[in-house]
Write a protein that holds these residues in place. Sequence first.
Motif, PDB file in Angstrom:
ATOM      1  N   THR A  17     -33.528  28.905 -64.131  1.00 19.82           N
ATOM      2  CA  THR A  17     -33.521  29.592 -62.841  1.00 19.82           C
ATOM      3  C   THR A  17     -33.565  31.074 -63.169  1.00 19.82           C
ATOM      4  O   THR A  17     -32.818  31.549 -64.018  1.00 19.82           O
ATOM      5  CB  THR A  17     -32.252  29.262 -62.044  1.00 19.82           C
ATOM      6  OG1 THR A  17     -32.222  27.838 -61.808  1.00 19.82           O
ATOM      7  CG2 THR A  17     -32.235  29.992 -60.712  1.00 19.82           C
ATOM      8  N   THR A  18     -34.476  31.792 -62.524  1.00 25.45           N
ATOM      9  CA  THR A  18     -34.626  33.222 -62.786  1.00 25.45           C
ATOM     10  C   THR A  18     -35.192  33.895 -61.539  1.00 25.45           C
ATOM     11  O   THR A  18     -35.401  33.247 -60.517  1.00 25.45           O
ATOM     12  CB  THR A  18     -35.513  33.466 -64.033  1.00 25.45           C
ATOM     13  OG1 THR A  18     -35.420  34.840 -64.402  1.00 25.45           O
ATOM     14  CG2 THR A  18     -36.961  33.081 -63.797  1.00 25.45           C
ATOM     15  N   LEU A  19     -35.450  35.186 -61.635  1.00 23.72           N
ATOM     16  CA  LEU A  19     -36.024  35.930 -60.512  1.00 23.72           C
ATOM     17  C   LEU A  19     -37.522  36.075 -60.672  1.00 23.72           C
ATOM     18  O   LEU A  19     -38.022  36.286 -61.784  1.00 23.72           O
ATOM     19  CB  LEU A  19     -35.395  37.328 -60.435  1.00 23.72           C
ATOM     20  CG  LEU A  19     -33.897  37.378 -60.156  1.00 23.72           C
ATOM     21  CD1 LEU A  19     -33.411  38.832 -60.153  1.00 23.72           C
ATOM     22  CD2 LEU A  19     -33.543  36.705 -58.836  1.00 23.72           C
ATOM     23  N   ASN A  20     -38.230  36.011 -59.534  1.00 25.32           N
ATOM     24  CA  ASN A  20     -39.655  36.319 -59.555  1.00 25.32           C
ATOM     25  C   ASN A  20     -39.855  37.802 -59.246  1.00 25.32           C
ATOM     26  O   ASN A  20     -38.892  38.574 -59.176  1.00 25.32           O
ATOM     27  CB  ASN A  20     -40.434  35.406 -58.587  1.00 25.32           C
ATOM     28  CG  ASN A  20     -40.153  35.698 -57.120  1.00 25.32           C
ATOM     29  OD1 ASN A  20     -39.436  36.639 -56.761  1.00 25.32           O
ATOM     30  ND2 ASN A  20     -40.722  34.885 -56.253  1.00 25.32           N
ATOM     31  N   GLN A  21     -41.103  38.175 -59.056  1.00 30.08           N
ATOM     32  CA  GLN A  21     -41.444  39.584 -58.818  1.00 30.08           C
ATOM     33  C   GLN A  21     -40.780  40.153 -57.563  1.00 30.08           C
ATOM     34  O   GLN A  21     -40.574  41.354 -57.469  1.00 30.08           O
ATOM     35  CB  GLN A  21     -42.974  39.753 -58.736  1.00 30.08           C
ATOM     36  CG  GLN A  21     -43.618  39.115 -57.517  1.00 30.08           C
ATOM     37  CD  GLN A  21     -43.848  37.613 -57.633  1.00 30.08           C
ATOM     38  OE1 GLN A  21     -43.656  37.017 -58.693  1.00 30.08           O
ATOM     39  NE2 GLN A  21     -44.274  36.992 -56.533  1.00 30.08           N
ATOM     40  N   ASN A  22     -40.453  39.287 -56.606  1.00 30.18           N
ATOM     41  CA  ASN A  22     -39.821  39.744 -55.366  1.00 30.18           C
ATOM     42  C   ASN A  22     -38.304  39.623 -55.417  1.00 30.18           C
ATOM     43  O   ASN A  22     -37.644  39.701 -54.386  1.00 30.18           O
ATOM     44  CB  ASN A  22     -40.361  38.934 -54.171  1.00 30.18           C
ATOM     45  CG  ASN A  22     -41.858  39.089 -54.044  1.00 30.18           C
ATOM     46  OD1 ASN A  22     -42.395  40.173 -54.217  1.00 30.18           O
ATOM     47  ND2 ASN A  22     -42.538  37.990 -53.757  1.00 30.18           N
ATOM     48  N   GLU A  23     -37.773  39.386 -56.612  1.00 25.92           N
ATOM     49  CA  GLU A  23     -36.335  39.204 -56.829  1.00 25.92           C
ATOM     50  C   GLU A  23     -35.796  38.002 -56.058  1.00 25.92           C
ATOM     51  O   GLU A  23     -34.633  37.967 -55.655  1.00 25.92           O
ATOM     52  CB  GLU A  23     -35.554  40.497 -56.554  1.00 25.92           C
ATOM     53  CG  GLU A  23     -35.997  41.617 -57.486  1.00 25.92           C
ATOM     54  CD  GLU A  23     -35.109  42.847 -57.455  1.00 25.92           C
ATOM     55  OE1 GLU A  23     -33.895  42.706 -57.328  1.00 25.92           O
ATOM     56  OE2 GLU A  23     -35.667  43.952 -57.574  1.00 25.92           O
ATOM     57  N   GLU A  24     -36.659  36.997 -55.864  1.00 25.32           N
ATOM     58  CA  GLU A  24     -36.261  35.725 -55.271  1.00 25.32           C
ATOM     59  C   GLU A  24     -35.941  34.763 -56.414  1.00 25.32           C
ATOM     60  O   GLU A  24     -36.597  34.800 -57.454  1.00 25.32           O
ATOM     61  CB  GLU A  24     -37.403  35.137 -54.438  1.00 25.32           C
ATOM     62  CG  GLU A  24     -37.814  36.008 -53.279  1.00 25.32           C
ATOM     63  CD  GLU A  24     -39.194  35.686 -52.716  1.00 25.32           C
ATOM     64  OE1 GLU A  24     -39.420  36.041 -51.551  1.00 25.32           O
ATOM     65  OE2 GLU A  24     -40.040  35.118 -53.427  1.00 25.32           O
ATOM     66  N   THR A  25     -34.967  33.901 -56.208  1.00 20.80           N
ATOM     67  CA  THR A  25     -34.581  32.931 -57.223  1.00 20.80           C
ATOM     68  C   THR A  25     -35.612  31.806 -57.280  1.00 20.80           C
ATOM     69  O   THR A  25     -35.976  31.236 -56.252  1.00 20.80           O
ATOM     70  CB  THR A  25     -33.185  32.360 -56.907  1.00 20.80           C
ATOM     71  OG1 THR A  25     -32.270  33.454 -56.863  1.00 20.80           O
ATOM     72  CG2 THR A  25     -32.739  31.378 -57.967  1.00 20.80           C
ATOM     73  N   VAL A  26     -36.080  31.515 -58.490  1.00 18.59           N
ATOM     74  CA  VAL A  26     -37.054  30.445 -58.727  1.00 18.59           C
ATOM     75  C   VAL A  26     -36.490  29.550 -59.829  1.00 18.59           C
ATOM     76  O   VAL A  26     -36.030  30.041 -60.857  1.00 18.59           O
ATOM     77  CB  VAL A  26     -38.413  31.023 -59.169  1.00 18.59           C
ATOM     78  CG1 VAL A  26     -39.389  29.922 -59.532  1.00 18.59           C
ATOM     79  CG2 VAL A  26     -38.999  31.917 -58.084  1.00 18.59           C
ATOM     80  N   SER A  27     -36.529  28.234 -59.586  1.00 17.37           N
ATOM     81  CA  SER A  27     -36.095  27.257 -60.586  1.00 17.37           C
ATOM     82  C   SER A  27     -37.254  26.322 -60.894  1.00 17.37           C
ATOM     83  O   SER A  27     -38.069  26.029 -60.015  1.00 17.37           O
ATOM     84  CB  SER A  27     -34.930  26.416 -60.050  1.00 17.37           C
ATOM     85  OG  SER A  27     -33.811  27.233 -59.783  1.00 17.37           O
TER      86      SER A  27
END
Length: 158
Positions: A17-27
């Motif tokens: 789980t990390t952040l994408n370019q928009n600082e949204e959480t992506v797993s």
Amino acid sequence: MSILKLPKTGAPAPEFTTLNQNEETVSLKDFRGKKVILYFYPKAMTPGCTTQACGLRDSKAELEKRNTVALGISPDAPKRLVKFIDKESLNFDLLSDEDHSIADKYGVWGLKKFMGREYDGIHRITFIIDEEGKLAHVMDKVKTKSHHDDVLAVLDSL
């Protein structure tokens, strides 16, 4: 060169789980039911990384036909990733791995040599993950110019 310890084909892909370019959480688990092209690249907005990303950008319709999403991952901060996406009109998520913990899980962080200098960094390696979250293929010899075509060929062979 250090020997990288890549996860084995057929094994579950390491979860993250990390952040994408928009600082949204992506797993990774968000993409169950789709194939995932998880490609590690050294640095946003450098020539090889731009070539590789633009090839995938231009192949989005072909990837969608194959029920596949692309995710690029690098040690860049989200602010740099959003600039890269805007500059190159990228149409897929870029993920931030600033502490290279995901790169470590996938075995792609290690000793590199460039112009006589040795340093630790991300090796350009692509993982193809199936709909159930298992590693279907590992591309450890990536050519940035043909990466998108090579990925499509692998998807068609699975």
